[in-house]
Design an enzyme around this catalytic site. Sequence first.
Site, PDB file in Angstrom:
ATOM      1  N   LYS A 178      19.229   1.344   7.461  1.00 33.41           N
ATOM      2  CA  LYS A 178      18.998   2.311   8.536  1.00 33.41           C
ATOM      3  C   LYS A 178      17.535   2.204   8.956  1.00 33.41           C
ATOM      4  O   LYS A 178      16.627   2.696   8.289  1.00 33.41           O
ATOM      5  CB  LYS A 178      19.293   3.750   8.101  1.00 33.41           C
ATOM      6  CG  LYS A 178      19.526   4.597   9.350  1.00 33.41           C
ATOM      7  CD  LYS A 178      18.938   5.985   9.375  1.00 33.41           C
ATOM      8  CE  LYS A 178      17.492   6.215   9.468  1.00 33.41           C
ATOM      9  NZ  LYS A 178      16.864   6.078  10.778  1.00 33.41           N
ATOM     10  N   GLU A 253       8.740   3.824  -1.519  1.00 32.50           N
ATOM     11  CA  GLU A 253       7.410   3.355  -1.083  1.00 32.50           C
ATOM     12  C   GLU A 253       6.913   4.374  -0.073  1.00 32.50           C
ATOM     13  O   GLU A 253       7.415   4.424   1.049  1.00 32.50           O
ATOM     14  CB  GLU A 253       7.519   1.981  -0.417  1.00 32.50           C
ATOM     15  CG  GLU A 253       8.130   0.893  -1.277  1.00 32.50           C
ATOM     16  CD  GLU A 253       7.164   0.332  -2.306  1.00 32.50           C
ATOM     17  OE1 GLU A 253       5.979   0.704  -2.289  1.00 32.50           O
ATOM     18  OE2 GLU A 253       7.604  -0.460  -3.139  1.00 32.50           O
ATOM     19  N   CYS A 287       0.289   2.214   5.569  1.00 30.10           N
ATOM     20  CA  CYS A 287       0.289   3.078   4.380  1.00 30.10           C
ATOM     21  C   CYS A 287      -0.930   2.805   3.515  1.00 30.10           C
ATOM     22  O   CYS A 287      -1.395   3.674   2.805  1.00 30.10           O
ATOM     23  CB  CYS A 287       1.573   2.864   3.597  1.00 30.10           C
ATOM     24  SG  CYS A 287       1.912   1.129   3.272  1.00 30.10           S
ATOM     25  N   GLU A 388      -2.263  12.706   4.782  1.00 28.86           N
ATOM     26  CA  GLU A 388      -2.160  11.410   5.451  1.00 28.86           C
ATOM     27  C   GLU A 388      -2.103  11.606   6.971  1.00 28.86           C
ATOM     28  O   GLU A 388      -1.310  12.386   7.475  1.00 28.86           O
ATOM     29  CB  GLU A 388      -0.896  10.679   4.990  1.00 28.86           C
ATOM     30  CG  GLU A 388      -0.826   9.260   5.513  1.00 28.86           C
ATOM     31  CD  GLU A 388       0.468   8.544   5.118  1.00 28.86           C
ATOM     32  OE1 GLU A 388       1.527   9.180   5.169  1.00 28.86           O
ATOM     33  OE2 GLU A 388       0.399   7.350   4.771  1.00 28.86           O
TER      34      GLU A 388
HETATM   35  P1  NAD Z   1       9.623   9.059   7.830  1.00 28.89           P
HETATM   36  O1  NAD Z   1       9.678   9.467   6.407  1.00 28.89           O
HETATM   37  O2  NAD Z   1       9.595  10.093   8.868  1.00 28.89           O
HETATM   38  O3  NAD Z   1      10.883   8.138   8.193  1.00 28.89           O
HETATM   39  C1  NAD Z   1      11.186   6.951   7.481  1.00 28.89           C
HETATM   40  C2  NAD Z   1      12.668   6.664   7.615  1.00 28.89           C
HETATM   41  O4  NAD Z   1      13.391   7.716   6.967  1.00 28.89           O
HETATM   42  C3  NAD Z   1      13.174   6.627   9.061  1.00 28.89           C
HETATM   43  O5  NAD Z   1      14.157   5.623   9.164  1.00 28.89           O
HETATM   44  C4  NAD Z   1      13.787   8.003   9.238  1.00 28.89           C
HETATM   45  O6  NAD Z   1      14.794   8.041  10.216  1.00 28.89           O
HETATM   46  C5  NAD Z   1      14.374   8.233   7.855  1.00 28.89           C
HETATM   47  N1  NAD Z   1      14.606   9.635   7.495  1.00 28.89           N
HETATM   48  C6  NAD Z   1      13.923  10.727   7.911  1.00 28.89           C
HETATM   49  N2  NAD Z   1      14.448  11.841   7.345  1.00 28.89           N
HETATM   50  C7  NAD Z   1      15.469  11.438   6.546  1.00 28.89           C
HETATM   51  C8  NAD Z   1      16.380  12.103   5.677  1.00 28.89           C
HETATM   52  N3  NAD Z   1      16.360  13.423   5.523  1.00 28.89           N
HETATM   53  N4  NAD Z   1      17.262  11.356   4.996  1.00 28.89           N
HETATM   54  C9  NAD Z   1      17.296  10.024   5.115  1.00 28.89           C
HETATM   55  N5  NAD Z   1      16.473   9.338   5.922  1.00 28.89           N
HETATM   56  C10 NAD Z   1      15.558  10.030   6.630  1.00 28.89           C
HETATM   57  O7  NAD Z   1       8.383   8.074   7.955  1.00 28.89           O
HETATM   58  P2  NAD Z   1       7.830   7.362   9.272  1.00 28.89           P
HETATM   59  O8  NAD Z   1       7.115   8.372  10.104  1.00 28.89           O
HETATM   60  O9  NAD Z   1       8.903   6.543   9.890  1.00 28.89           O
HETATM   61  O10 NAD Z   1       6.789   6.339   8.618  1.00 28.89           O
HETATM   62  C11 NAD Z   1       5.493   6.683   8.279  1.00 28.89           C
HETATM   63  C12 NAD Z   1       5.364   6.894   6.784  1.00 28.89           C
HETATM   64  O11 NAD Z   1       5.792   5.744   6.084  1.00 28.89           O
HETATM   65  C13 NAD Z   1       3.939   7.126   6.349  1.00 28.89           C
HETATM   66  O12 NAD Z   1       3.882   8.199   5.444  1.00 28.89           O
HETATM   67  C14 NAD Z   1       3.566   5.828   5.653  1.00 28.89           C
HETATM   68  O13 NAD Z   1       2.539   5.946   4.703  1.00 28.89           O
HETATM   69  C15 NAD Z   1       4.854   5.436   5.066  1.00 28.89           C
HETATM   70  N6  NAD Z   1       4.876   4.002   4.757  1.00 28.89           N
HETATM   71  C16 NAD Z   1       4.808   3.607   3.451  1.00 28.89           C
HETATM   72  C17 NAD Z   1       4.782   2.267   3.131  1.00 28.89           C
HETATM   73  C18 NAD Z   1       4.722   1.814   1.696  1.00 28.89           C
HETATM   74  O14 NAD Z   1       5.065   0.666   1.435  1.00 28.89           O
HETATM   75  N7  NAD Z   1       4.302   2.631   0.756  1.00 28.89           N
HETATM   76  C19 NAD Z   1       4.840   1.307   4.144  1.00 28.89           C
HETATM   77  C20 NAD Z   1       4.900   1.741   5.460  1.00 28.89           C
HETATM   78  C21 NAD Z   1       4.924   3.093   5.753  1.00 28.89           C
END
Ligand code: NAD
Length: 484
Positions: A178, A253, A287, A388
């Site tokens: 997804k 992650e 991140c 963040e």
């Molecule tokens: P997000 O958590 O809002 O969304 C990530 C994914 O989760 C999306 O596909 C979203 O649709 C899905 N999602 C949201 N709510 C959900 C739920 N209740 N159940 C299941 N899936 C759900 O994050 P974002 O805004 O897309 O990305 C930014 C974040 O990602 C930042 O915090 C960043 O640090 C982190 N990030 C971490 C890494 C790493 O490797 N540690 C890498 C890239 C980004």
Amino acid sequence: MRGDNGPVRPFLIGSTWTVGEGQAFESINPATGRSNGMIGGASRADVDRAVQAAKAAQAQPAWRNMLPHQRAAILRRIAERIEANATELAELQMRENGKLRAECVEQASNGAGAYRYFASICETMPSEVAPSRGEHLAMVLYEPFGVVAAITPWNSPLTLESQKVAAALAAGNAVVLKPSEFTPSVALRVAELALEAGLPPGLLNVVTGLGGETGAALVGHPDVRLISFTGGTATGKAIAREAAGRMAAVALELGGKSPHIVFADADVDKALEGVLNGVFSSTGQSCIAGTRLFVQRSLFDGFVERLVAAAQALRVGPPEDPASQVAPLSSFVHRDKVEAMVAMAREDGGRVLCGGTRPQDPRLADGAYFLPTIIGGVANSARICQQEVFGPVLCVMPFDDEADLVAQANDTAFGLACGVWTRDFPKAWRVARAIEAGTVWINTYKRLSVSVPFGGFKESGTGREKGYFGIRTYQEAKTVMVGF
Ligand code: NAD
């Protein structure tokens, strides 16, 4: 099928492309504000069909018993397809998250690299025979979980999705991916390429939709045995709570607030470049961005002055312009959030040393742009240093001695990465060992490789992706003992 804004792009269940029963949604180009088109929304029933397709495909003897070198050959063919279509894939990502074209092209190549790397691991990693403590042979075998849910964010789908899907398939699983609702297209196109490359249908399904609907349905599905998630810490915690109810495994992650440390004895020119690139590349939407800068006090004023000048000189511009160094943020909603966090820093007494606003350039007026921003006058305990931002915002702080520095650097809920600049290697080593983070860079920053494990301490996550043992994240250990 058509939505309000043209045809709806379908998603993939087994070998069937469908627009689904959920609410279609629009993809917007953050550089221009224009529509990229409508994407199908997967309902709970669609998600169930995808998981059933994955479960059936994974159970097929043709996949379960496929010889490792044959599975590796499929993964290598997927890599070839990604490489052959790298320009198109880069374009798809750029239009959806606004990343610089050059970076997108590099990420497409890295995505192919992840498939090749896990193909090699798949056909070379041995099982184990453990030291025997009796009259028996003790073997450790590694088996797939079954159905893996891969859920990804918008900042780097080309790499983040490849490293999950390649490892999960190499381990013998089937995947339901997804992607973020902001960047659905890369996943859809790579899945199409994977089918062309000969991956049996059902082993990679893509369901597009909103997190709270499609994502939540996937996380809550009883047949999903492992959830591999990359995204925000709050979402990761919610997923872990849900998964705990049925003891599904999780690999998370999550977010970061990484310290970047410059000692007075550092190579200042190199450190300056590393700090600048460490926080403002990818418009800070990384991140591992080094967002809390600690500079030894004797160097602080001069270093910050040069840093501010260098940040102001960065060329903010459209992602397709090769001269641009800082592209827009990935969405208008996200730009508003970054803006609000800078306002919060001001409320807490922070001084904006540069940036802090949208650019004035009329060429950029329709995009989600925000200037590289440096904030001084805040302590590490300030909200802007603890939360963040995921945007081009750097906080600068002086430090006096090493012990105090380490305490401050570790005084955060996160633990993803850290950078240290010094010519004194024993000191760099001490600090690297004392920092609570999954990755520490010494005299460099933001270097990534599929060949080393990546992940976070503390609230930056649990589990590791990539590296030689990265495949184990997607496998269960099974002991088999044979009596004599
Ligand atoms: P997000 O958590 O809002 O969304 C990530 C994914 O989760 C999306 O596909 C979203 O649709 C899905 N999602 C949201 N709510 C959900 C739920 N209740 N159940 C299941 N899936 C759900 O994050 P974002 O805004 O897309 O990305 C930014 C974040 O990602 C930042 O915090 C960043 O640090 C982190 N990030 C971490 C890494 C790493 O490797 N540690 C890498 C890239 C980004």
